[in-house]
Design a protein around this motif. Structure first.
Motif, PDB file in Angstrom:
ATOM      1  N   LEU A   1       0.729  -1.327  -0.349  1.00 21.24           N
ATOM      2  CA  LEU A   1       0.268   0.622   0.052  1.00 21.24           C
ATOM      3  C   LEU A   1       0.862   0.701   0.731  1.00 21.24           C
ATOM      4  CD1 LEU A   1      -2.425   1.279  -0.082  1.00 21.24           C
ATOM      5  CD2 LEU A   1      -2.342   1.515   2.998  1.00 21.24           C
TER       6      LEU A   1
ATOM      7  N   SER B   1       0.905   3.879  -3.069  1.00 26.45           N
ATOM      8  CA  SER B   1       0.198   5.036  -2.697  1.00 26.45           C
ATOM      9  C   SER B   1       1.229   6.550  -2.890  1.00 26.45           C
ATOM     10  CB  SER B   1      -0.210   5.211  -1.483  1.00 26.45           C
ATOM     11  OG  SER B   1       0.522   5.259  -0.372  1.00 26.45           O
TER      12      SER B   1
ATOM     13  N   LEU C   1      -7.749  -2.699  -0.828  1.00 28.54           N
ATOM     14  CA  LEU C   1      -6.990  -3.763  -1.296  1.00 28.54           C
ATOM     15  C   LEU C   1      -7.761  -4.961  -1.209  1.00 28.54           C
ATOM     16  CD1 LEU C   1      -4.961  -2.708   0.419  1.00 28.54           C
ATOM     17  CD2 LEU C   1      -4.588  -2.571  -1.401  1.00 28.54           C
TER      18      LEU C   1
ATOM     19  N   VAL D   1      -5.600  -4.045  -6.098  1.00 31.25           N
ATOM     20  CA  VAL D   1      -5.550  -2.470  -5.696  1.00 31.25           C
ATOM     21  C   VAL D   1      -6.319  -2.051  -5.973  1.00 31.25           C
ATOM     22  CG1 VAL D   1      -4.023  -0.173  -5.585  1.00 31.25           C
ATOM     23  CG2 VAL D   1      -2.776  -2.344  -5.215  1.00 31.25           C
TER      24      VAL D   1
END
Length: 73
Positions: free
Chosen positions: A26, A30, A39, A62
């Motif tokens: 993540l 990001s 997710l 994602v």
């Protein structure tokens, strides 16, 4: 207005835990993807050496919203 999302697949690894692998995935995603909304962990695997787990790997889907261009007047 309807929302459209795109889903990409990523693989992330950690030498600590599955949870850390998800967090790392993540964090890296990001950096270049705005508006992540979710997710989905698709697969969990480990690498083993000398009867010990040496790394944790997760496959992630994602999801993020597609940004729409502003309409010209």
């Amino acid at each position: 207005m309807a929302t459209v999302a795109k889903v990409i697949e990523l693989v992330a690894t950690s030498d600590k835990s599955f949870e850390d692998a998800v967090q790392q995935g993540l964090a890296v995603a990001s950096e270049t993807i705005r508006g992540i909304t979710g997710l989905d962990v698709i697969n969990w695997t480990c690498s083993v050496k000398d009867n010990r787990i040496v790394s944790y790997k997760v496959t992630l889907h994602v999801a993020f919203a597609i940004e729409r261009a502003a309409k010209k007047k």
